[in-house]
Motif scaffolding. Structure first.
Motif, PDB file in Angstrom:
ATOM      1  N   GLU A 173       0.837  -1.210   0.000  1.00 41.28           N
ATOM      2  CA  GLU A 173       0.000   0.000   0.000  1.00 41.28           C
ATOM      3  C   GLU A 173       0.864   1.250   0.000  1.00 41.28           C
ATOM      4  O   GLU A 173       0.555   2.225  -0.692  1.00 41.28           O
ATOM      5  N   LYS A 174       1.958   1.224   0.734  1.00 41.19           N
ATOM      6  CA  LYS A 174       2.891   2.359   0.758  1.00 41.19           C
ATOM      7  C   LYS A 174       3.460   2.625  -0.624  1.00 41.19           C
ATOM      8  O   LYS A 174       3.545   3.766  -1.071  1.00 41.19           O
ATOM      9  N   LEU A 175       3.863   1.544  -1.303  1.00 45.24           N
ATOM     10  CA  LEU A 175       4.439   1.681  -2.648  1.00 45.24           C
ATOM     11  C   LEU A 175       3.404   2.241  -3.630  1.00 45.24           C
ATOM     12  O   LEU A 175       3.750   3.064  -4.486  1.00 45.24           O
ATOM     13  N   GLN A 176       2.171   1.814  -3.503  1.00 41.94           N
ATOM     14  CA  GLN A 176       1.133   2.302  -4.408  1.00 41.94           C
ATOM     15  C   GLN A 176       0.820   3.779  -4.161  1.00 41.94           C
ATOM     16  O   GLN A 176       0.528   4.510  -5.088  1.00 41.94           O
ATOM     17  N   LYS A 177       0.916   4.219  -2.920  1.00 41.52           N
ATOM     18  CA  LYS A 177       0.676   5.625  -2.609  1.00 41.52           C
ATOM     19  C   LYS A 177       1.808   6.505  -3.132  1.00 41.52           C
ATOM     20  O   LYS A 177       1.588   7.657  -3.500  1.00 41.52           O
ATOM     21  N   GLN A 178       3.021   5.964  -3.160  1.00 46.34           N
ATOM     22  CA  GLN A 178       4.167   6.736  -3.652  1.00 46.34           C
ATOM     23  C   GLN A 178       4.102   6.926  -5.163  1.00 46.34           C
ATOM     24  O   GLN A 178       4.615   7.899  -5.682  1.00 46.34           O
ATOM     25  N   GLN A 179       3.476   6.040  -5.867  1.00 51.35           N
ATOM     26  CA  GLN A 179       3.434   6.125  -7.344  1.00 51.35           C
ATOM     27  C   GLN A 179       2.366   7.030  -7.801  1.00 51.35           C
ATOM     28  O   GLN A 179       1.648   7.724  -7.652  1.00 51.35           O
TER      29      GLN A 179
END
Length: 66
Positions: A60-66
């Motif tokens: 979820e963190k990675l998806q928010k960063q993109q």
């Protein structure tokens, strides 16, 4: 004498040892081993749950960063 000829004597000795043990003692040993095994199983599940939750948290963190 070969091992095959000794086998009945070995089984007879093993059977008499457990027959002398009281039933309540067998039950208590079984309960204790079951509780210990269940505890280890529960701890293993908690650790697996942590790993899965951490994976989805990081995803979820990675998806928010993109």
């Amino acid at each position: 004498m070969s091992a095959i000829q000794h086998a009945p004597k070995l089984w007879a000795k093993a059977g008499t040892a457990s027959a002398k043990m009281p039933v309540t003692q067998n039950i208590m040993i079984g309960l204790a081993l079951g509780c210990v095994g269940g505890g280890f199983f529960k701890i293993w599940h908690w650790n697996e749950k942590k790993k899965i939750n951490q994976y989805y948290h990081d995803l979820e963190k990675l998806q928010k960063q993109q």
